[in-house]
Design a protein around this motif. Structure first.
Motif, PDB file in Angstrom:
ATOM      1  N   LEU A   1      34.388  35.249  47.353  1.00  0.00           N
ATOM      2  CA  LEU A   1      35.262  34.135  47.598  1.00  0.00           C
ATOM      3  C   LEU A   1      36.220  34.116  46.295  1.00  0.00           C
ATOM      4  O   LEU A   1      35.701  34.213  45.382  1.00  0.00           O
ATOM      5  CB  LEU A   1      34.263  32.809  47.626  1.00  0.00           C
ATOM      6  CG  LEU A   1      35.189  31.486  47.836  1.00  0.00           C
ATOM      7  CD1 LEU A   1      36.009  31.367  48.841  1.00  0.00           C
ATOM      8  CD2 LEU A   1      34.301  30.488  47.584  1.00  0.00           C
ATOM      9  N   VAL A   2      37.424  34.258  46.736  1.00  0.00           N
ATOM     10  CA  VAL A   2      38.470  34.427  45.550  1.00  0.00           C
ATOM     11  C   VAL A   2      39.397  33.318  45.715  1.00  0.00           C
ATOM     12  O   VAL A   2      39.879  32.704  46.541  1.00  0.00           O
ATOM     13  CB  VAL A   2      39.328  35.705  45.883  1.00  0.00           C
ATOM     14  CG1 VAL A   2      40.317  35.928  44.772  1.00  0.00           C
ATOM     15  CG2 VAL A   2      38.482  36.996  46.059  1.00  0.00           C
ATOM     16  N   THR A   3      39.745  32.858  44.342  1.00  0.00           N
ATOM     17  CA  THR A   3      40.479  31.967  44.090  1.00  0.00           C
ATOM     18  C   THR A   3      42.067  32.251  44.095  1.00  0.00           C
ATOM     19  O   THR A   3      42.169  33.489  44.090  1.00  0.00           O
ATOM     20  CB  THR A   3      40.434  31.162  42.679  1.00  0.00           C
ATOM     21  OG1 THR A   3      40.546  31.895  41.559  1.00  0.00           O
ATOM     22  CG2 THR A   3      39.026  30.526  42.434  1.00  0.00           C
ATOM     23  N   PRO A   4      43.150  31.700  44.085  1.00  0.00           N
ATOM     24  CA  PRO A   4      44.438  31.735  44.115  1.00  0.00           C
ATOM     25  C   PRO A   4      44.707  32.683  42.674  1.00  0.00           C
ATOM     26  O   PRO A   4      45.696  33.355  42.499  1.00  0.00           O
ATOM     27  CB  PRO A   4      45.451  30.655  44.271  1.00  0.00           C
ATOM     28  CG  PRO A   4      44.450  29.725  45.022  1.00  0.00           C
ATOM     29  CD  PRO A   4      42.809  30.084  44.638  1.00  0.00           C
TER      30      PRO A   4
ATOM     31  N   ARG B   1      33.056  43.476  38.647  1.00  0.00           N
ATOM     32  CA  ARG B   1      33.962  44.344  38.741  1.00  0.00           C
ATOM     33  C   ARG B   1      35.256  43.951  39.365  1.00  0.00           C
ATOM     34  O   ARG B   1      36.243  44.522  39.236  1.00  0.00           O
ATOM     35  CB  ARG B   1      33.336  45.637  39.825  1.00  0.00           C
ATOM     36  CG  ARG B   1      32.216  46.330  39.147  1.00  0.00           C
ATOM     37  CD  ARG B   1      31.582  47.276  39.988  1.00  0.00           C
ATOM     38  NE  ARG B   1      31.880  48.644  39.521  1.00  0.00           N
ATOM     39  CZ  ARG B   1      31.832  49.770  39.947  1.00  0.00           C
ATOM     40  NH1 ARG B   1      31.527  49.805  41.264  1.00  0.00           N
ATOM     41  NH2 ARG B   1      32.350  50.571  39.525  1.00  0.00           N
ATOM     42  N   VAL B   2      35.359  43.077  40.343  1.00  0.00           N
ATOM     43  CA  VAL B   2      36.582  42.351  40.791  1.00  0.00           C
ATOM     44  C   VAL B   2      37.146  41.132  40.212  1.00  0.00           C
ATOM     45  O   VAL B   2      38.125  40.871  40.278  1.00  0.00           O
ATOM     46  CB  VAL B   2      36.229  41.976  42.325  1.00  0.00           C
ATOM     47  CG1 VAL B   2      35.784  43.431  42.921  1.00  0.00           C
ATOM     48  CG2 VAL B   2      35.556  41.017  42.618  1.00  0.00           C
ATOM     49  N   MET B   3      36.234  40.499  39.210  1.00  0.00           N
ATOM     50  CA  MET B   3      36.683  39.227  38.515  1.00  0.00           C
ATOM     51  C   MET B   3      38.011  39.489  37.858  1.00  0.00           C
ATOM     52  O   MET B   3      38.158  40.488  37.023  1.00  0.00           O
ATOM     53  CB  MET B   3      35.753  38.581  37.477  1.00  0.00           C
ATOM     54  CG  MET B   3      36.174  37.478  36.801  1.00  0.00           C
ATOM     55  SD  MET B   3      36.384  36.223  37.733  1.00  0.00           S
ATOM     56  CE  MET B   3      34.860  35.436  37.773  1.00  0.00           C
ATOM     57  N   GLY B   4      39.121  38.813  38.265  1.00  0.00           N
ATOM     58  CA  GLY B   4      40.332  38.982  37.756  1.00  0.00           C
ATOM     59  C   GLY B   4      41.174  40.260  38.190  1.00  0.00           C
ATOM     60  O   GLY B   4      42.330  40.450  37.432  1.00  0.00           O
ATOM     61  N   ASN B   5      40.530  40.870  39.013  1.00  0.00           N
ATOM     62  CA  ASN B   5      41.120  42.169  39.441  1.00  0.00           C
ATOM     63  C   ASN B   5      41.605  42.249  40.936  1.00  0.00           C
ATOM     64  O   ASN B   5      41.613  43.061  41.659  1.00  0.00           O
ATOM     65  CB  ASN B   5      40.214  43.244  38.943  1.00  0.00           C
ATOM     66  CG  ASN B   5      40.749  44.922  39.345  1.00  0.00           C
ATOM     67  OD1 ASN B   5      42.030  45.004  39.325  1.00  0.00           O
ATOM     68  ND2 ASN B   5      39.893  45.825  39.523  1.00  0.00           N
ATOM     69  N   VAL B   6      41.837  40.970  41.589  1.00  0.00           N
ATOM     70  CA  VAL B   6      41.972  40.940  42.868  1.00  0.00           C
ATOM     71  C   VAL B   6      43.486  40.668  43.091  1.00  0.00           C
ATOM     72  O   VAL B   6      44.107  39.790  42.506  1.00  0.00           O
ATOM     73  CB  VAL B   6      41.228  39.771  43.519  1.00  0.00           C
ATOM     74  CG1 VAL B   6      41.399  39.532  45.071  1.00  0.00           C
ATOM     75  CG2 VAL B   6      39.688  40.236  43.424  1.00  0.00           C
TER      76      VAL B   6
ATOM     77  N   SER C   1      44.754  28.616  48.591  1.00  0.00           N
ATOM     78  CA  SER C   1      43.622  28.281  48.483  1.00  0.00           C
ATOM     79  C   SER C   1      42.374  29.428  48.348  1.00  0.00           C
ATOM     80  O   SER C   1      42.780  30.504  48.699  1.00  0.00           O
ATOM     81  CB  SER C   1      43.187  27.264  49.601  1.00  0.00           C
ATOM     82  OG  SER C   1      43.189  28.039  50.704  1.00  0.00           O
ATOM     83  N   ASP C   2      41.398  28.918  47.922  1.00  0.00           N
ATOM     84  CA  ASP C   2      40.123  30.010  47.947  1.00  0.00           C
ATOM     85  C   ASP C   2      39.906  30.575  49.244  1.00  0.00           C
ATOM     86  O   ASP C   2      40.048  29.901  50.363  1.00  0.00           O
ATOM     87  CB  ASP C   2      38.977  29.232  47.507  1.00  0.00           C
ATOM     88  CG  ASP C   2      38.795  28.704  46.105  1.00  0.00           C
ATOM     89  OD1 ASP C   2      39.863  28.688  45.655  1.00  0.00           O
ATOM     90  OD2 ASP C   2      37.774  28.173  45.758  1.00  0.00           O
TER      91      ASP C   2
END
Length: 146
Positions: free
Chosen positions: A89-92, A120-125, A132-133
């Motif tokens: 689940l990713v935020t905008p 590994r993906v935090m802030g890298n998406v 929206s999420d």
């Protein structure tokens, strides 16, 4: 003498300040939702920068298999492989709110994979104007020699 000093010390301790009154605008965190049942419709997670895999990441999984706590591995050419799908689940803003591993009968490997995916993906998406999420899907594969 000691008793008198203690009594004096207690006498100078002030009463704690009263708690502020509750406000009408209390902020409550909403729990992150679970992913949909059907993951096939989720878009594939795309990363802004490639993530370099390390063979050392498979050591934990190899240990879980060797100990008998996990049997989801598949034989490959010269060893074994284990693949696990993860919903993210990713935020905008590209931050990760939740990772959910697909159950494979190895709870420790599922949680290990979800934690790795989170870090590994935090802030890298790549969010491509996400409003929206949103849920995405990805997978992790671990391989080790037999």
């Amino acid at each position: 003498m000691f008793l008198a000093l203690t009594a004096q010390a207690l006498a100078i301790v002030e009463e704690p300040a009263a708690a502020p009154p509750p406000t009408d605008t209390a902020v409550t965190a909403t729990p992150a939702p679970m992913p949909p049942q059907d993951w096939t419709m989720l878009p594939t997670l795309r990363l802004a920068k490639p993530v370099v895999d390390s063979p050392a990441l498979a050591q934990f999984v190899r240990g879980e298999v060797a100990s008998g706590r996990c049997s989801a591995q598949r034989p490959i050419g010269t060893g074994y492989s284990l693949k696990i799908e993860i919903a993210v689940l990713v935020t905008p803003q590209g931050l990760v709110r939740r990772t959910v591993p697909r159950a494979i009968g190895c709870p420790s490997v599922e949680q290990y994979s979800a934690g790795l995916a989170f870090s590994r993906v935090m802030g890298n998406v790549l969010t491509d104007g996400l409003k929206s999420d949103s849920w995405y899907r990805t997978s992790m594969a671990f391989a080790w020699p037999g």
